[in-house]
Scaffold this active site. Structure first.
Site, short mmCIF file in Angstrom:
data_model
loop_
_atom_site.label_atom_id
_atom_site.label_comp_id
_atom_site.label_asym_id
_atom_site.label_seq_id
_atom_site.Cartn_x
_atom_site.Cartn_y
_atom_site.Cartn_z
N HIS B 152 0.83 -1.21 0.00
CA HIS B 152 0.00 0.00 0.00
C HIS B 152 0.87 1.25 0.00
CE1 HIS B 152 0.69 -0.69 4.42
NE2 HIS B 152 0.94 0.60 4.35
N HIS B 198 -5.53 -2.62 3.74
CA HIS B 198 -5.60 -1.38 2.98
C HIS B 198 -4.69 -1.43 1.76
CE1 HIS B 198 -2.74 -0.83 6.26
NE2 HIS B 198 -2.17 0.16 5.65
N HIS B 212 4.45 7.21 2.73
CA HIS B 212 5.29 6.01 2.61
C HIS B 212 4.68 5.01 1.63
CE1 HIS B 212 2.52 4.36 5.80
NE2 HIS B 212 2.70 3.24 5.13
N HIS B 244 0.93 -1.57 14.36
CA HIS B 244 -0.13 -0.60 14.19
C HIS B 244 -1.38 -1.05 14.94
CE1 HIS B 244 2.13 1.46 11.13
NE2 HIS B 244 2.13 0.43 10.31
N TYR B 253 9.48 1.33 9.90
CA TYR B 253 9.59 2.43 8.93
C TYR B 253 11.04 2.89 8.81
CZ TYR B 253 4.52 3.61 8.94
OH TYR B 253 3.15 3.62 8.80
N GLU B 263 8.16 1.19 4.23
CA GLU B 263 7.67 0.34 5.32
C GLU B 263 7.82 -1.12 4.89
OE1 GLU B 263 3.44 0.60 6.15
OE2 GLU B 263 3.67 -0.26 8.14
#
Lengths: 305, 305, 305, 305
Positions: B152, B198, B212, B244, B253, B263
Site C-alpha cells: 500500500h 488497505h 510512505h 499498528h 519504517y 515500510e
C-alpha cells in the site's frame, strides 16, 4: 466491484458422535468461541470472525460433513446463482432463514463429487470480541490454539473436473493450483473465491468423503504452540508441523474426538485473478501436499469421514 | 464475480535523487528484483509478484510520488471507470501502452488530496522466479529484507472525505478503518480494493505529500531481520519494529537514500465487504498508528516527500 | 569458579566419502564457515564460534565419527584428567599440538560405549566474523541454515551406565535427563558439561555407532527455513520440523551426502547443577525423542554411521 | 568442575509501594508464579525455575532494589567467599536461614557502586509445575508474558571499575562486554557468572540506583506478545520491542506500578570463559544499548529507582 458474488467459505456443518466432547475439543483446544447450542447442534466461530458462526457441530451416529456453505455478497447473488444452477438442470433446495441460528435463507445443491454445497448472504454479526472503536489487537480470554477464522475444507470424491467446471462457471471460483496425471487428467483442484489461496479443495476419489476443515493461525510460532497443545492434551495427531507445497501453507493436521480431521493453517499467499494457476504433477503429489516429507503419509489418503 | 474491477494497488512511481543509489537500496536492502532500467527510470518488483514491476524509480530533483496505480481486472473496467469519472466532470488523462515498460494503456486522474491516481488492466508477466509446475516455496538468491509484494501507500493531503467519496463510489473501494475528530470529521481513511486491510490510506494535511510505500514480509521474524539490516547498513530508521493499531500490522519504517519513507509490513487481517469499519478517535491516534508506543513520533507527522 | 574444567563439546571429527561434496553440504546448506582444508581433512566452524573449527571432515571409505572432543578451561585440566584416567587404569593417548590445524595438544581415551573421546585446552581463535569493538549482531555473507555453534553429538553403544559413571566422575559431566527401563536400567543419558541441556548423549545399543551431530539455530523460524532448504536442495530428510520431549529442543534431522545424520537445534533450557535430573520411562521413549509424533520413526533406531 | 562457585543471579528483592498491586502486575501480566506471601513480602518465581522464588517484593515507601543475590554451588563456597571478602577488609553480614522463606543462610556485602550483593547456597525447590518423570514441555495455566526465569539486573552507581575488580577476583565473574570512554575509563560492564551473556550489569552514575530486572522469554514472538499485553493492560512502556547491541538480546522495557523497570529478554548468546570480551566505545552507546534506534531514549539514562 471489488469482491463480488461468492466472498468466502462461510461455514461448515459437520457430524460428531458426542456433542459435549466435540464442544470441549473445539473450544478448549482448537480455541473457537461457542456462540450458541441446543441439544442437536452447537455453533462456533473463530475469534476474529464477526458472523455468528463458521462451524456447526451436529450430533450424529457417524462423523463427516453435512455441507459447506459459502457466503455471497448479497441476496440477489442467491437469486442469480439459483437461476444459473436451474438453467443447468441442477436441483436446488431452498432452506428458510433461521434453520441455522442467525443465518438467513440458504440455497443448497450437490456437486458431482457428491458433496452438498450451500450459499447464503446474511448472517447475524456477533463481533470479534473487540469494540469497533479504538480496538485492541486481540481480546482477552482466548484459549488453546486460538484459531482465528475459517479457512477452507478439503473434500474427496469422484468427478473433480466436473465439479471444478461447475464451481468456476456458476460461482466464479478460480483454480489457484491443481494436480494432474501424466494423461492430463485433473485429480486435484484448489479453488479460491476471492483472495485466499483456497476456499475449497477437491481430490479425486471413489466416493464423497470429508478430508478436513482448516482454520487460520497467525504464525509459524502459533503452529508450534498448536503442536505442543496436541501432545499435552493427547489429541490424535495426523502429521506436522510441516508445510504444503500447494499454497506454501504452514500446517499441522490432527483429529477431533469423532475422527474428523482438523487443520491449523498459516502463511500461504494472497490470490488475485491474474495470478497464474500452479500445476503439480501427480508424480510430485508428495511434495505438493507435504513439502518437507516429500511423500504422503498413509493416513492422508486413507483416513476420511 | 469474485474479485472484480479494481483488484489491488499495482505499482507506485516515485522520484529519487540518484537512480543508482536508489536501485542499490531497493535491491540489496529492501530486496526487490530489478526487472529493467534505462537512464531515467528503473523498474522493480517484489519477488513473489508475477507482473513486470510494482515500483518505478524516476530520477528527479526532488523526492516524492509521481503516482500510484491500481490494477483492474479487465480493459473494459478502464472504459467504465473513465466514463464514470467524466460523468462527474473529473479530468481523465489517457496514457498509451508502453509509457511504462511492460504496462498497457493507463488512465489517470487527480483526487481531491492532490495525488495522481492511475489505473491499468494489463502488465507483462515476468513470473516470481519459480516454475508454474511443481514449484518450490521460494526462489534462490533473495536479498536483504526479501520484500515480497507491494502492499500500500499512505498519502497526506487536503480533502480526505471527498477523496474517499470518489474512490468508494467510482472505484469501489471500501473503508476498512478510519480516524475521526470529536466533531465527526474524517481525518484519516484506510481503503481496501479487495481483501488487503488497505491498498491506500489518506491522512488529512494542508498539501499533497507522500508519506510512505509498504511491501509485505512473511513474518514478525522477518521484521526483526529487516531491523537488523537497517542498523547493519546504516539505513535511516524512522520507527519500529512496532505494531499498528489500525490494521494490527507488524511494521518498521525507514527511509530510502532520497528521503522517501519505506515500510515493511506483515500480520494484519483479511478484509471482506461484510467486515464492519473500525473507527479511531483522533484522540487515540497515537495508539492507532503506533500501538506499542501509544503516541506518534514527531517524524510521522512532519517528514513527508 | 564459574565454568571450570570441561567447558563444552568443542569439536567432532567425522568421516565422509567425498570431501568436496561434504564441504559443499556443510558450507552451502548447513551454513558452516570453512576455515582450512588439505587433501585429507577440512576444518569448519559455526559462524558465531571464535575457535578455528568445531567440525573436521576426514575423507574415508566409510562414514561415521572418529572422535568427539571437549574443550577444557586450562592445560592443567588436561594433566589432572589424564592422571585421574590413568588411576582408573584407562589408557590415555597423547596427541601433539598441531595434529589438527590450530589445536593444541590433546588427550584421548575410549569410553565403554566404544567411542573415542578427546580433550584439549587451546585452539587458535579466528573470530566470529564481527569486530570485538562495537560489533553488529551478525556478519554479512551467511549461507543456508546459518548454523551458529556446535551443540552436541548423540552416540549409540553398549555400556551407557558405565560411560556415564566415567564421564561424571572424571570429567564432571552432569546427567540432565535420562531414560530408564522398567527394571531401572539406564538406557539413555543426556549429559551436560556446563549449561547446555546436553553436550553429549548416549543410547544403549549393541555396538559403537554415530547417531548425529547438532548445531544451534536461533529460532523456530530458522528451523522452518532449514526445512525449506532441505527440500529445495533435495537433502535427505530424516524427520522434522518437530520437538524433543527430552531437552524440549526444536529440531529437524537430515543426512549429509555420506549418510551421517545432522541436526539443527534451537529452544531448550539452560542447565545448572541444581536442576533436578529429568527421567523418562523407556515406554515413553517416543514422546521423549519426538514429542509431537509420540513415537520413534524407524530411521531413528536403525540408521547410524 | 563444570559450573562451580557462583552459578547465577538467583533472586532480587525490590521495594514496591503497594504489595497487592505489585503482585497483580507480576503474576497476571509478567506471568510469574506466586509461591508465598505475608503482609510484608511476596515471593515469586519464573515458571521454569525450580527454586522457591527469584523475585521478592517488599512493601515500602519508595521503590528500588534491596539487594540482588547470587546462588553458589555449595555452602563451602559461602565460607570461602566470606573469607576472601574479609581478607580484603570488606564488611560481610550474615543472614540466618529462613529470613527469606525457603532460603538458607546468606552472606551480604556492599560493592563500590553502593548496591547490596548477597550470596546463598540453598533454597527449597518447589519445581517448575511439571513432573520430573516424562514431563510435557510447559505446564497449563501460564499467564501474561509467561516470564520463565530470572535473567539479570542492571544497576547504576559510582565505581564500576572497582566493582568489576571485586566481583571478578572474589566471585569469579567474567566481563562479557564493557563500555569505555575515549580515555579508556570503563563506564559500563556486563558480567557473567557462568554461561548467560550477563547475570549483572553496571553503568557508571553518581549514586546507587536500580535500573531494571529482566526475565527470560522463549522467542521474539513472545516479545511481540509481551508488547501486545503492555498496550492492552495500559502498562507504562519504556521502549521496545527492540534489540540490544550489547548481548544481541531481544527486548522490551516497561515499568511495574511502583515505577521499577522490568525487562523481558530473549535471544543473546551462550558465554564461555574463552569468549573474548566485546568492548563498546561510549560514543557508540546508543547502538550498544538500543541497536535499532541507534540512540538512547531519555528515560534510559534518567529514570531509575
Amino acid at each position: 466491484m471489488a469482491i463480488e458474488g461468492v466472498m468466502r467459505s462461510g461455514h461448515v456443518q459437520i457430524r460428531v458422535l458426542d456433542l459435549a466432547a466435540a464442544i470441549h475439543h473445539y473450544t478448549e483446544y482448537y480455541g473457537l468461541i461457542l456462540t450458541a447450542s441446543d441439544d442437536r447442534r452447537a455453533y462456533l466461530k473463530g475469534w476474529d470472525e464477526f458472523d455468528h458462526h463458521s462451524l456447526v457441530l451436529r450430533e450424529a451416529d457417524e462423523p463427516g460433513m453435512d455441507h459447506v456453505a459459502f457466503k455471497v455478497r448479497g441476496e440477489n447473488d442467491l437469486d442469480r446463482i439459483e437461476g444459473e444452477l436451474r438453467e443447468r438442470l441442477i436441483a436446488v433446495t431452498q432452506i428458510p432463514a433461521g434453520e441455522q441460528l442467525g443465518v438467513g435463507r440458504r440455497i443448497a445443491f450437490t456437486v458431482p463429487t457428491g458433496h452438498r454445497i450451500e450459499l447464503y448472504a446474511t448472517c447475524e454479526q456477533v463481533g470479534n470480541g473487540l469494540p469497533l472503536r479504538n480496538p485492541d489487537v486481540w481480546p482477552d480470554g482466548l484459549k488453546g490454539m486460538k484459531a482465528s477464522r475459517f479457512e477452507h475444507v478439503l473434500l474427496y470424491g469422484p468427478g473433480v473436473e466436473a465439479t471444478v467446471a461447475l464451481l468456476s462457471s456458476v460461482l466464479g471460483f478460480v483454480v489457484a493450483e491443481d494436480v494432474v496425471t501424466e494423461d492430463g487428467a485433473r485429480i486435484g483442484a484448489f479453488l479460491t473465491a476471492a483472495s485466499k489461496s483456497h476456499d475449497i479443495a477437491f481430490i479425486e476419489a471413489p466416493e464423497a468423503r470429508f478430508h478436513h476443515l482448516a482454520y487460520w493461525l497467525e504464525s509459524w510460532d502459533d503452529i508450534r504452540q498448536a503442536a505442543d497443545i496436541i501432545r499435552k492434551k493427547n489429541i490424535a495427531i495426523d502429521i506436522g508441523p510441516t508445510r504444503h507445497g500447494i499454497s506454501r501453507g504452514l500446517t499441522i493436521y490432527f483429529f477431533d474426538p469423532s475422527g474428523n480431521r482438523n487443520e491449523v493453517f498459516s502463511g500461504s499467499y494472497q490470490h488475485y485473478p491474474d495470478r497464474p494457476t500452479i500445476t503439480w504433477d501427480a508424480a510430485e503429489l508428495g511434495k505438493a501436499i507435504f513439502y518437507y516429507e516429500g511423500r504422503l503419509n498413509e493416513a492422508f489418503l486413507s483416513v476420511t469421514t
